[in-house]
Scaffold this active site. Structure first.
Site, PDB file in Angstrom:
ATOM      1  N   TYR A 119       0.868  -1.171   0.000  1.00  0.00           N
ATOM      2  CA  TYR A 119       0.000   0.000   0.000  1.00  0.00           C
ATOM      3  C   TYR A 119       0.909   1.226   0.000  1.00  0.00           C
ATOM      4  CZ  TYR A 119      -4.169  -2.782   0.897  1.00  0.00           C
ATOM      5  OH  TYR A 119      -5.204  -3.676   0.785  1.00  0.00           O
TER       6      TYR A 119
ATOM      7  N   HIS B 186      -4.052  -2.771  -8.197  1.00  0.00           N
ATOM      8  CA  HIS B 186      -5.280  -3.459  -7.789  1.00  0.00           C
ATOM      9  C   HIS B 186      -6.409  -2.491  -7.474  1.00  0.00           C
ATOM     10  CE1 HIS B 186      -7.973  -5.796  -5.120  1.00  0.00           C
ATOM     11  NE2 HIS B 186      -7.630  -6.793  -5.892  1.00  0.00           N
ATOM     12  N   HIS B 187      -6.156  -1.515  -6.622  1.00  0.00           N
ATOM     13  CA  HIS B 187      -7.156  -0.465  -6.371  1.00  0.00           C
ATOM     14  C   HIS B 187      -6.475   0.792  -5.838  1.00  0.00           C
ATOM     15  CE1 HIS B 187      -7.214  -2.250  -2.193  1.00  0.00           C
ATOM     16  NE2 HIS B 187      -7.316  -0.980  -1.868  1.00  0.00           N
TER      17      HIS B 187
ATOM     18  N   HIS C 119      -2.897   0.383  -4.025  1.00  0.00           N
ATOM     19  CA  HIS C 119      -2.620  -1.001  -3.626  1.00  0.00           C
ATOM     20  C   HIS C 119      -2.012  -1.735  -4.813  1.00  0.00           C
ATOM     21  CE1 HIS C 119      -4.387  -5.258  -2.725  1.00  0.00           C
ATOM     22  NE2 HIS C 119      -3.101  -5.196  -2.493  1.00  0.00           N
TER      23      HIS C 119
ATOM     24  N   HIS D 102     -17.866  -1.231   3.382  1.00  0.00           N
ATOM     25  CA  HIS D 102     -16.553  -1.430   4.006  1.00  0.00           C
ATOM     26  C   HIS D 102     -16.662  -2.307   5.246  1.00  0.00           C
ATOM     27  CE1 HIS D 102     -12.410  -0.528   5.085  1.00  0.00           C
ATOM     28  NE2 HIS D 102     -12.814  -0.280   6.320  1.00  0.00           N
TER      29      HIS D 102
ATOM     30  N   HIS E 132     -13.625  -5.203   7.455  1.00  0.00           N
ATOM     31  CA  HIS E 132     -12.265  -5.726   7.437  1.00  0.00           C
ATOM     32  C   HIS E 132     -12.295  -7.220   7.084  1.00  0.00           C
ATOM     33  CE1 HIS E 132     -10.465  -2.157   9.920  1.00  0.00           C
ATOM     34  NE2 HIS E 132     -10.781  -1.839   8.685  1.00  0.00           N
TER      35      HIS E 132
ATOM     36  N   MET F 272     -15.134  -3.498  11.171  1.00  0.00           N
ATOM     37  CA  MET F 272     -15.982  -2.351  10.881  1.00  0.00           C
ATOM     38  C   MET F 272     -17.232  -2.842  10.152  1.00  0.00           C
ATOM     39  SD  MET F 272     -13.354   0.623   9.581  1.00  0.00           S
ATOM     40  CE  MET F 272     -12.160   1.368  10.685  1.00  0.00           C
TER      41      MET F 272
END
Length: 620
Positions: A240, A272-273, A343, A422, A424, A497
Site C-alpha cells: 500500500y 489493484h485499487h 494497492h 466497508h 475488514h 468495521m
C-alpha cells in the site's frame, strides 16, 4: 449348470449379440461426455449459423498477473443475460473460467474449453467439494463464437443471471469472485480434470453495472491528476503506497464532476485499487511523503487524511456525478492536502517496475445546483461491538434512526446515487436497506459476496430518496471460524468495521449516522455471562471492554445471548454534524427500530416475474 440351450436358434443368438453391443455403446458414449453435451468448437467455427454483428464489451479486467487472460463483458437487463468475451493470449490445451462464493476452486460454477488431442470442446461444468470437474447436465453457457485473432484466442458466450440450476452461480449485484485456470495437457474426458492440479487464480469484479448513459461533461472542465510520482513497485506481493499531493494555494471552490483511473501501461494487472482522501481542514500543514502506508516512520498527520474523494478498483469504469451535483474541492472549509493510496498486487514479485498510476479528477469552476455529500452509515468504530470466535455466520447491524433523519435532513430529503461498502477481513456481506413506516422499502446497496480486498464506490442502478423520519439499516455478515478470540470493532485490520459511505445530494450537515449498543446494557451482559459460567468475581467496568470480551467463556450460549443483546438492547445514537458534534437532542438509550415488513427476494425469468427498477431521474 447349463449355459446354453441346445434349442437356441441362430436368430436368437444374433439378437442377443447386437443387444449386448448396443448396451456397450451406450455405456461408452455416456462415459465420454464431450460429443453428447458439450459443443465441438471446430463445428461452430466452420459453420456459423449467421453473421455475428460487432458486440460492444464496455467492461473488461485482466484476470491473471501477467495479463495473458482478459475478461470483457456486456449486460442485457432486458433479457437478464450477460455476454462474456474471454481472450487467451496463448491457448495451449484449454482454459477454465468460473465463479464461486469466495473464490474457492471447490463447488464452483465453471465453463471449460478443453482439447481431447484431436478436437476441442466447450461446455458448462461444475466442481465438487474436492475440485473434481464434471460436465453439467443442464448446459446454460451458450457459445456464440470461437475465433483465433492476431492478439489471442477469443471465446464469446452468454448465460442468464439466474439459471435455476442448483450447481450454477447466481449472478447478482455485488462482488463476483472469478476463478480461472490454464490446461497444459489434453483431456480424453473432462472428468479427468481436477482444479487443484492445474495453474489457477482468482479475480474479483462487479459484474452487474448500471445501464444508464454517462452524463455530458461541461465545456470548462479541467483535470487534476493525483498520481504516484514514478515510484518503483516493491518486489513483494502486497504494497500500500501513500503519496501526499498539495492543491494550489487559495484554490477557489470547484465541483468534481467525474473521475477515472490513470494506470501506467503494462501495470494493469498489478495496480489493484486506488483511493484519494482529503485531509482534515483543520490540519494546516501535512508533510510531503511518498512511501509505504504501513511504514511506522511515516508522518503521523497522514492519519488525519480519511475523507474519501474518489475510489477505484480493478475493472471499474469512470465515475460520473449526477448532472445536478458535484463534489466540492477547494474554497473555504476545505483542505489543500490530498492523500493518494495505491494497492499494488505483485504475486510474481516483479522487480524494477516503475509506476505513475493514480486518479484523474475532472472538475469545473461552474458550480452545479447542489453540493454532493458523503455520509457514514453503520456501526461506530468501537470495541463495544464484537463478534464471537468460531462463528460461521454472525450479524451486526448499525442504524440511522428516524429521529436522526427527522432532525438532520431537509423536507425533500436526500438522494443517494452511490455508496462504498466497508468491512475488514472477517466481513462476508453488507446490506443497507431503507425503512419507512416500519416497512422495508428498497435496498440501497447489497453485496453478499463482499471482500475487503475489493472495495470501490458503486453507482446505484437507481437513486434512493431518503426522507425525514426514514430509517437506514446497515447489516454486516461475518465469519470468524479461523479465530479463537473475539473480534472487536476498531481501526486495526484484525478488528472489524461495518460501514456504508453513501454519496448523496443535496449535502447536509449530517456526516455520520451510526450506532452501538448501550454500554450500560453491555456491562449487564458481561455480569450475567460470568455468573452463568460460575465466575462471581466479575471485573466489569474495571478493565477495558476488549479485555472483558476476551475473558469470557465463549460457547454457543454466550454467542446467542450477545446476538440477542445487540438486537434488543437500547442503543447509543451518533447523529453527528460535520464538526463531529452531535445534533441537539437526546441520543443515548435509543430503542432499536422495529421492522414489521421485509422485502421479498427478486424473481428471475426461470422463476417467474422479472425484477423491476425505476429510472435514475429524480427531482429535488
Amino acid at each position: 449348470m447349463r449355459f446354453f440351450n441346445k434349442n437356441l436358434r441362430l436368430q436368437d443368438v444374433t439378437i442377443m449379440y447386437f443387444t449386448a453391443l448396443a448396451a456397450l455403446m451406450v455405456i461408452l458414449v455416456a462415459s465420454y461426455q464431450a460429443p453428447t453435451s458439450a459443443v465441438e468448437v471446430s463445428i461452430l467455427k466452420s459453420n456459423p449459423s449467421s453473421p455475428l454483428p460487432p458486440l460492444p464489451m464496455p467492461f473488461r479486467v485482466p484476470l491473471d498477473p501477467r495479463g495473458e487472460l482478459q475478461l470483457a463483458w456486456n449486460i442485457s437487463y432486458a433479457d437478464q443475460e450477460i455476454y462474456m468475451e474471454l481472450r487467451v493470449e496463448e491457448l495451449k490445451h484449454g482454459v477454465v473460467l468460473g465463479m464461486s462464493d469466495r473464490g474457492e476452486l471447490t463447488n464452483a460454477d465453471l465453463v471449460v474449453l478443453w482439447n481431447s488431442g484431436t478436437k476441442s470442446y466447450f461446455g458448462d461444468a461444475w466442481s465438487d467439494s474436492e475440485g473434481h470437474v464434471s460436465l453439467d447436465s443442464q448446459q446454460d453457457y451458450e457459445l456464440i463464437e470461437a475465433k483465433q485473432k492476431p492478439d489471442g484466442f477469443y471465446l464469446l458466450f452468454k448465460r442468464p443471471f439466474s439459471t435455476c440450476d442448483p450447481r450454477d452461480y447466481l449472478i447478482e449485484e455485488g462482488t463476483v469472485h472469478i476463478i480461472y485456470g490454464f490446461l497444459d495437457q489434453p483431456l480424453a474426458s473432462l472428468e479427468q480434470l481436477n482444479l487443484s492440479r492445474i495453474h489457477t487464480g482468482v479475480q474479483r469484479v462487479l459484474m452487474l453495472r448500471p445501464d444508464t448513459p454517462s452524463p455530458t461533461l461541461p465545456p470548462d472542465v479541467q483535470m487534476l491528476d493525483v498520481v504516484a510520482p514514478n515510484v518503483i513497485i516493491p518486489n513483494q506481493e502486497t504494497t500500500y503506497w501513500c503519496f501526499i499531493q498539495e492543491l494550489p494555494e487559495n484554490m477557489p471552490k470547484n465541483h468534481i464532476v467525474m473521475y477515472e483511473s490513470v494506470v501506467t501501461p503494462g501495470n494493469e494487472a498489478i495496480v489493484h485499487h486506488m483511493e484519494v482522501f482529503e485531509c482534515a481542514p483543520d490540519i494546516r500543514d501535512v508533510p510531503e511523503y511518498s512511501g509505504s502506508c504501513d511504514d511506522k516512520m511515516k508522518p503521523g498527520k497522514l492519519n488525519f487524511c480519511r475523507h474519501v474523494l474518489a475510489a477505484w478498483a480493478m475493472g471499474a469504469e469512470a465515475f460520473y456525478y449526477p448532472p445536478d451535483a458535484g463534489l466540492s474541492m477547494g474554497g473555504p472549509g476545505s483542505s489543500r492536502f490530498l492523500r493518494l493510496e495505491v494497492h499494488y498486487h505483485n504475486p510474481l514479485l516483479i522487480s524494477g517496475r516503475r509506476d505513475a498510476s493514480g486518479i484523474r479528477l475532472h472538475y469545473t469552476p461552474s458550480l452545479r445546483q447542489y453540493d454532493a455529500g458523503i455520509m457514514e452509515l453503520g456501526l461506530v468504530y468501537t470495541p463495544i461491538m464484537a463478534i464471537p470466535p468460531k462463528q460461521h455466520t454472525f450479524y451486526l447491524s448499525g442504524y440511522c434512526t428516524s429521529k436522526c433523519t427527522q432532525t438532520a435532513l431537509p423536507p425533500g430529503g436526500i438522494y443517494i446515487f452511490a455508496s462504498q461498502l466497508h468491512t475488514h477481513l472477517a466481513g462476508r456481506g453488507v446490506r443497507t436497506v431503507l425503512v419507512r413506516g416500519g416497512k422495508e422499502l428498497e435496498v440501497v446497496q447489497e453485496d453478499q459476496h463482499f471482500s475487503t480486498h475489493y472495495q470501490t464506490i458503486r453507482v446505484l442502478r437507481k437513486m434512493v430518496n431518503v426522507l425525514p423520519g426514514d430509517v437506514l439499516i446497515t447489516k454486516c455478515t461475518y465469519n470468524t471460524e479461523d479465530r479463537t478470540k473475539p473480534t472487536v470493532g476498531g481501526f486495526g485490520i484484525m478488528e472489524e468495521m461495518c460501514v456504508n459511505y453513501i454519496h448523496y445530494y443535496p449535502r447536509t450537515k449530517l456526516e455520520l449516522c451510526k450506532t452501538h449498543v448501550d454500554p450500560g446494557y453491555l456491562q449487564k451482559f458481561f455480569n450475567i455471562i460470568n455468573r452463568f459460567h460460575g465466575n462471581d468475581q466479575c471485573v466489569c467496568g474495571e478493565v477495558s471492554v476488549t479485555e472483558q470480551y476476551s475473558q469470557l467463556q465463549w460457547d454457543a450460549f454466550t454467542g446467542e445471548v450477545l446476538d440477542s443483546l445487540y438486537n434488543t438492547a437500547p442503543m447509543s445514537m451518533h447523529c453527528n454534524q460535520s464538526t463531529a458534534s452531535l445534533f441537539p437532542g437526546e441520543w443515548d438509550k435509543q430503542p432499536v427500530p422495529v421492522v414489521t415488513s421485509t422485502l421479498e427476494k427478486p424473481r428471475y425469468p426461470c422463476e417467474g416475474a422479472l425484477p423491476t427498477s425505476r429510472p435514475l431521474t429524480p427531482t429535488v
